[in-house]
Design an enzyme around this catalytic site. Structure first.
Site, PDB file in Angstrom:
ATOM      1  N   LYS A 268      -1.250   3.056  -1.953  1.00 36.56           N
ATOM      2  CA  LYS A 268      -0.217   3.948  -2.480  1.00 36.56           C
ATOM      3  C   LYS A 268       0.641   3.229  -3.519  1.00 36.56           C
ATOM      4  O   LYS A 268       1.098   3.827  -4.487  1.00 36.56           O
ATOM      5  CB  LYS A 268       0.627   4.497  -1.331  1.00 36.56           C
ATOM      6  CG  LYS A 268      -0.171   5.311  -0.313  1.00 36.56           C
ATOM      7  CD  LYS A 268       0.710   5.816   0.826  1.00 36.56           C
ATOM      8  CE  LYS A 268      -0.108   6.528   1.889  1.00 36.56           C
ATOM      9  NZ  LYS A 268      -1.010   5.627   2.623  1.00 36.56           N
ATOM     10  N   ASP A 285       6.437  -5.504   3.068  1.00 41.28           N
ATOM     11  CA  ASP A 285       5.679  -5.366   4.302  1.00 41.28           C
ATOM     12  C   ASP A 285       6.113  -6.469   5.245  1.00 41.28           C
ATOM     13  O   ASP A 285       6.335  -7.606   4.820  1.00 41.28           O
ATOM     14  CB  ASP A 285       4.173  -5.424   4.082  1.00 41.28           C
ATOM     15  CG  ASP A 285       3.421  -4.740   5.219  1.00 41.28           C
ATOM     16  OD1 ASP A 285       3.175  -3.526   5.111  1.00 41.28           O
ATOM     17  OD2 ASP A 285       3.115  -5.408   6.218  1.00 41.28           O
ATOM     18  N   ASP A 330       5.987   4.903   4.127  1.00 44.49           N
ATOM     19  CA  ASP A 330       4.733   5.182   4.837  1.00 44.49           C
ATOM     20  C   ASP A 330       4.821   4.392   6.139  1.00 44.49           C
ATOM     21  O   ASP A 330       4.370   3.256   6.223  1.00 44.49           O
ATOM     22  CB  ASP A 330       3.553   4.744   3.975  1.00 44.49           C
ATOM     23  CG  ASP A 330       2.206   5.098   4.586  1.00 44.49           C
ATOM     24  OD1 ASP A 330       2.190   5.882   5.548  1.00 44.49           O
ATOM     25  OD2 ASP A 330       1.187   4.581   4.113  1.00 44.49           O
ATOM     26  N   CYS A 383       0.332   8.589   8.979  1.00 45.54           N
ATOM     27  CA  CYS A 383      -1.055   9.051   9.135  1.00 45.54           C
ATOM     28  C   CYS A 383      -1.256   9.449  10.597  1.00 45.54           C
ATOM     29  O   CYS A 383      -2.110   8.925  11.291  1.00 45.54           O
ATOM     30  CB  CYS A 383      -2.053   7.992   8.686  1.00 45.54           C
ATOM     31  SG  CYS A 383      -1.850   6.368   9.448  1.00 45.54           S
TER      32      CYS A 383
END
Length: 443
Positions: A268, A285, A330, A383
């Site tokens: 992404k 991250d 996300d 997700c």
């Protein structure tokens, strides 16, 4: 990407069975299949992955059948091999191997990994073949045997999606398509399909709302994709390709500050820069090792972003105080929407994981909201097909932040389920993974 058993045809089947059994045993002990496969010799990895995927997609039925055939579980190494063989012997209109070949090679594998168990393995598998219809019917009377998911997972889906739960479970047990994202600055999806056709590789366009998406007729190694090394194309599911356009919207101002808060593995992040190369993009991250994958992706595509290995919730340790025009979150989640790509996930998760992940998602939302500029947009994504990680999470956040406004964008926001109604017209199976998206703006 799914693999066919023929991917490892050059290796003896008994070696692949033994490696696949090790993978199944590792998953049953709580280890990630992705990590387990990295330990498999490179020449055996494709075939091992294919067999392990098949076994994990049928593990509920195989376990139920094994309990009928051998109520007392054998030692783990033997049990894993037995379950793998039973799963591969499960009724299939197009079996990967002939029954006698599979039994013979499973016994051969047993002689090498646990010699004393070879006669036991042989007897159990041959009885299964003699009584297969009866044993399968009995196994499928339990939820785990019928749907090849843990009972708690099945019940949660049934409560969340009373009309679609069985379709979701069925989709989870089918191999996914291999979907590509064509680099918008290099070529068009239509031109890339022509390039594939020239090489004898069938593919089709998905079109709106994912104009860069191309679905291959058959999965292929990335080394076979024209222009992959040069950054012309990336592997990314169609559902994941909705994130970047939702973040950018009608267009961010040149040089806009954008945050990708949980960036790995970087698909992404790269898509954002493909759509608007002049962004000042910061990618975070918490896992420094996974962040190296983001850098590798950016290097292949010739892109730049500021990467930081930090916990996004601890903004005091990394934020420079300048607000972001847009934020993509996300968030870490159950991965319940991508089970068809990661068949181990269903067996690794535990019931209390969902509540724990939902708490992390809420903490991330609350920590990042103050970093968003007035008039800015935050895209929350998971997700997951579980409502606790999607709509319920959004509803709770809006209660905590009365000024925040959620916007419905048809085709993009809300729960996207991996079922036929979310498929492109004329597609034999759904090309979308399960996802949830929310677009939230700040006054």
């Amino acid at each position: 990407m799914s693999q066919s058993p023929s991917s490892g045809a050059s290796a003896p089947l008994h070696r692949l069975l033994s490696q696949a059994a090790d993978a199944v045993q590792g998953v049953r002990e709580g280890r990630s299949l992705t990590d387990l496969l990295t330990r498999v010799p490179a020449d055996l990895r494709p075939g091992t992955q294919a067999l392990a995927f098949m076994a994990l997609r049928r593990l509920g039925g195989a376990e139920a059948a094994r309990k009928q055939l051998a109520p007392k579980a054998p030692p783990p190494r033997v049990d894993a091999l037995l379950l793998t063989a039973l799963a591969l012997l499960w009724p299939d209109p197009e079996p990967a191997y002939a029954d006698h070949t599979l039994v013979d090679q499973a016994v051969h594998a047993a002689k090498l990994r646990a010699p004393a168990s070879a006669a036991f393995i042989n007897a159990v598998l041959r009885r299964f073949l003699r009584e297969r219809d009866t044993l399968v019917a009995a196994a499928e009377r339990s939820p785990e045997g019928a749907f090849n998911h843990p009972a708690w997972w099945i019940e949660k889906l049934r409560l969340d999606w009373p009309a679609q739960w069985q379709a979701i479970l069925a989709a989870n047990n089918r191999p996914p398509p291999m979907t590509l994202r064509v680099h918008a600055q290099r070529t068009t999806a239509a031109d890339y399909v022509q390039r594939l056709a020239a090489l004898g590789m069938g593919a089709r366009l998905l079109g709106a709302p994912t104009p860069q998406a191309v679905v291959l007729d058959k999965p292929a190694p990335v080394s076979a994709l024209p222009g992959f090394a040069e950054g012309w194309v990336s592997v990314q599911d169609a559902a994941a390709q909705l994130a970047a356009p939702l973040v950018i919207g009608a267009g961010l101002k040149p040089g806009a500050r954008v945050l990708d808060a949980c960036a790995a593995p970087g698909g992404k992040t790269a898509h954002l820069l493909e759509l608007q190369p002049d962004l000042q993009l910061t990618a975070l991250d918490a896992d420094a090792q996974r962040l190296t994958r983001v850098q590798d992706t950016l290097n292949r595509l010739g892109q730049h972003a500021t990467l930081k290995a930090v916990d996004a919730r601890q903004s005091a340790t990394w934020w420079d105080g300048a607000p972001f025009d847009a934020i993509l979150l996300d968030a870490p989640c159950s991965a319940s929407g991508i089970v068809r790509r990661h068949p181990d996930v269903r067996w690794l998760r535990r019931p209390d994981d969902i509540a724990a992940l939902a708490r992390i998602q809420a903490e991330l939302l609350d920590a990042l909201w103050p970093l968003l500029a007035p008039g800015g947009r935050l895209v929350y994504a998971t997700c997951s097909v579980f409502r606790a990680e999607g709509q319920a999470q959004l509803d709770a956040f809006l209660q905590r932040q009365p000024g925040a406004k959620s916007h419905a964008v048809p085709g993009f926001t809300g729960h996207l389920l991996p079922v036929a109604e979310n498929a492109s017209q004329g597609n034999a199976g759904p090309p979308l993974d399960g996802f949830f998206y929310a677009l939230i703006t700040k006054p």
